[in-house]
Motif scaffolding. Structure first.
Motif, PDB file in Angstrom:
ATOM      1  N   UNK A 101       0.804  -1.225   0.000  1.00 45.35           N
ATOM      2  CA  UNK A 101       0.000   0.000   0.000  1.00 45.35           C
ATOM      3  C   UNK A 101       0.842   1.282   0.000  1.00 45.35           C
TER       4      UNK A 101
ATOM      5  N   UNK B  60       1.939   1.788  -3.380  1.00 45.58           N
ATOM      6  CA  UNK B  60       0.833   2.118  -4.270  1.00 45.58           C
ATOM      7  C   UNK B  60       0.590   3.634  -4.304  1.00 45.58           C
ATOM      8  N   UNK B  61       0.954   4.295  -3.232  1.00 48.47           N
ATOM      9  CA  UNK B  61       0.914   5.758  -3.245  1.00 48.47           C
ATOM     10  C   UNK B  61       2.214   6.325  -3.822  1.00 48.47           C
TER      11      UNK B  61
ATOM     12  N   UNK C  18       3.175   6.346  -7.817  1.00 50.81           N
ATOM     13  CA  UNK C  18       2.472   7.324  -8.653  1.00 50.81           C
ATOM     14  C   UNK C  18       3.011   8.733  -8.428  1.00 50.81           C
TER      15      UNK C  18
ATOM     16  N   UNK D  69      -0.597   4.466   5.027  1.00 48.00           N
ATOM     17  CA  UNK D  69       0.163   4.329   3.787  1.00 48.00           C
ATOM     18  C   UNK D  69       0.353   5.669   3.080  1.00 48.00           C
ATOM     19  N   UNK D  70      -0.711   6.452   2.999  1.00 51.24           N
ATOM     20  CA  UNK D  70      -0.651   7.703   2.225  1.00 51.24           C
ATOM     21  C   UNK D  70       0.339   8.684   2.852  1.00 51.24           C
TER      22      UNK D  70
ATOM     23  N   UNK E 229       3.959  10.179   1.561  1.00 51.99           N
ATOM     24  CA  UNK E 229       4.265  11.613   1.519  1.00 51.99           C
ATOM     25  C   UNK E 229       5.598  11.878   2.236  1.00 51.99           C
TER      26      UNK E 229
END
Lengths: 436, 436
Positions: A104, A107-108, A111, A328-329, A333
């Motif tokens: 996960x 997955x951020x 991109x 995850x996000x 970051x």
């Protein structure tokens, strides 16, 4: 060995099979994959597509066939970026390896890397995704989504389960993958099981990565994983290895801002000292709010000493409870922040935290461990440790505790760093909540 | 009603409770929330923090107290951006509403919006997150991760389950949330259950959103949801409603590029006609590769007619199979693309697809439905339909089929658009694979 013979007007050559890596078979049958990889002997099969089907004025054959092994889909094309008006002014393509690429966080992150948000709008990139046998199908899914995103800067995507293949010629290695702790597993067990992965990845980096590769370890326990990785890569400067403590730094800034009632961009000079564990030390002595020492702005010193650190550390646990997933996000970051801090000059008077090698540090911290400390960068990928920090008894006491933990972790993985027989005496469980 | 009285040197006022919206109680106890919201009567409670605790030269009290209801954590501060050197040149803050904000697509999208990647590095934003009662805790988790990400441009985050509150003053409404189809549910059932949500949201937009709000519907069945939403918002121009077909467009470009052996940036003028369903028409007649008509570059016309469309449509299904999840990341990228296409000028000679209102269209497509068509924008948020497209019998036949489907869907939701009694005669299941 058969080598592809293609006239420039046909762009593609096709599918192969290999012993170690997987070849990708999707509906699209035009894939390039010239073998063998540096370490694995395998068959080269090459075939051209029917000459009347395609016109490809842009794509050209790779100069070095080995460079294009295990590529995925559209990313198997090779480009002469200097030949095109729009891309002529771009920098030279860089290779970025990401482990745990089907997870996960990745997955951020992938991109963000592909969009240009990290390395800038004139930096074409190649992503080299490392997964496991179990996650290989998911890696293909990730690569498909990257295809469908049409990022102009993303020029190559390779997927593999072989770290030697993935790390070949990489300038950045973002090591996110790690085994989660199984039921009943002690921290020592986790150190051992993940240590083995990072020892292997260190060897693979040593064998093939750029001599100036920057390695950022995210998989836990990240400090000691980074040490193990470094020790197994003697030909890469020790200074190039980082353990991620940037999410801790970001969370600490946010909590200080919340307490002070200011926006988070007013908090600077935030250091996380030590281990990415519950012994970590978010430093409110040196941190500043609107340029002033935190203790002058937040008068509730009891809160600073007794609640602040716990608030930073519990963040991940609270999040899992609320959101049902780990962070995850925001981790992605913080990885972006960590990379950007190395490729852009640090703002005057400020610094950032990173878990780096202690040997030669000016603070009197034990040598030969990976310890989060305040860093500044000229934006060249390198950093220097900040000298003008102050210590008080409270800060020193806590730094000593996290230092002791990292020394204990080091003894616990001696078998993986080439320093003899491991001896584990980790006193307590110091995994951060939400990172089990 | 008690109104907060704070001298400028104290920045914050605190927690409240309300009847409809939730107040957020995290460890941080300094929250501002001045009530009531426009529709809900509720108590205003205001309190100041101890004056000796904080110095906050930047944060100021909101001019209009209603604007700050239901804010989250650090985002409850209000800023005079014009007062600061770094932010003086920034544009005026815009309000962006996102529904389904706790879902996976949003989990990618929100961080892209907040990072500045969509609206640019000088556009501060306020995110207004719409969730359900069930997802409210997850919304808090998302807001926490946004806090921890320290995005300088993200100045406000509000979370709520009340669309009237969320849509108040928004310039963009990104409607991602929709109910998934339950076991055994027909498309008609799905149209009805989601149609009701979008009717309500249309009313809420009509009541409080900016008169020039741009509405992008992602939740399926998105074309007819967009129509329902539009019909319930008579005071907002019909032209401002979009249904997302950009992921289809991106996938179509990628498949053409793969077949032609060129990089995806060489494919232009890609139209998706019609419904975001299996009747959609990826148009290879007007699309171009390196400036040439696709049919001149890809000579395998049988593939174009018989395989291409299916490849585009099956993408989501293949992805779920491989990756175990739906294509959240690339969907979010396509939403970014769709927004960017409206806020940046379309490159000379090119166009993009969006599901927009047909009334007045130059193609002879039935009026009064939402239909994906080729658009160009000057970058002002508005668009015009492209006139110079060609049709052949094959293309027209397929456009007629997707048009018939949308007309049938419209009859099926007549009770939700104020056009009488619904009559459902949807012939077959046309949900796209991976979007069940």
């Amino acid at each position: 060995m058969a080598v592809a013979e293609l006239s420039p007007s046909y762009s593609k050559i096709c599918l192969h099979s290999s012993q170690v890596s997987f070849s990708i078979r999707l509906a699209n049958h035009r894939r390039c994959a010239l073998r063998p990889s540096p370490r694995t002997r395998s068959t080269r099969i090459s075939c051209s597509v029917a000459p009347n089907q395609v016109q490809a004025p842009v794509a050209v054959l790779p100069e070095d066939p080995n460079k294009k092994s295990d590529c995925f889909g559209i990313f198997c094309l090779t480009y002469d970026l200097k030949a095109e008006e729009e891309t002529k002014s771009w920098k030279k393509l860089i290779n970025i390896a990401v482990s745990g690429a089907a997870g996960m966080i990745s997955n951020h992150l992938l991109f963000k890397l592909a969009s240009g948000e990290v390395f800038g709008p004139d930096q074409p990139i190649a992503l080299k995704l490392l997964g496991s046998e179990r996650s290989f199908q998911a890696l293909e899914g990730v690569a498909m989504e990257l295809e469908d995103s049409l990022f102009p800067l993303l020029r190559e995507v390779k997927i593999s389960i072989d770290p030697y293949e993935v790390f070949q010629d990489v300038e950045w290695a973002l090591l996110i993958g790690a085994k989660p702790r199984g039921p009943g597993m002690e921290r020592a067990g986790l150190l051992d099981i993940n240590g083995q992965i990072f020892a292997e990845q260190g060897k693979a980096l040593n064998a093939g990565a750029s001599r100036n590769v920057k390695v950022l370890v995210v998989g836990n326990p990240c400090n000691t994983n980074a040490l193990i990785c470094m020790k197994n890569a003697p030909n890469i400067p020790a200074k190039n290895f980082h353990a991620l403590t940037r999410l801790d730094e970001n969370r600490a800034k946010c909590q200080l801002a919340l307490k002070a009632g200011v926006f988070y961009d007013k908090v600077s000079n935030m250091t996380i000292w030590g281990n990415h564990s519950t012994t970590q030390v978010p430093d409110f002595l040196n941190a500043r709010i609107n340029g002033l020492p935190v203790k002058e702005v937040i008068k509730d010193h009891k809160w600073l000493e007794e609640e602040f650190t716990e608030k930073v550390q519990k963040r991940g646990g609270v999040l899992i409870k609320k959101w049902g997933r780990s962070s995850a996000a925001s981790t992605a970051v913080s990885i972006v922040d960590a990379i950007r801090s190395l490729v852009t000059p640090t703002p005057e008077g400020d610094w950032f935290s990173s878990g780096v090698y202690t040997t030669g540090n000016p603070y009197g911290i034990a040598e030969d461990i990976v310890f989060s400390m305040p860093c500044r960068s000229k934006g060249d990928g390198d950093y220097e440790l900040v000298k003008d920090v102050i210590f008080d008894e409270y800060l020193l006491k806590r730094i000593t505790k996290t230092e002791a933990e990292l020394l204990a972790e080091k003894r616990c993985v001696a078998h993986l760093t080439g320093e003899g027989i491991a001896f584990c005496d980790l006193p307590e469980d110091t995994m951060l909540p939400g990172e089990m």
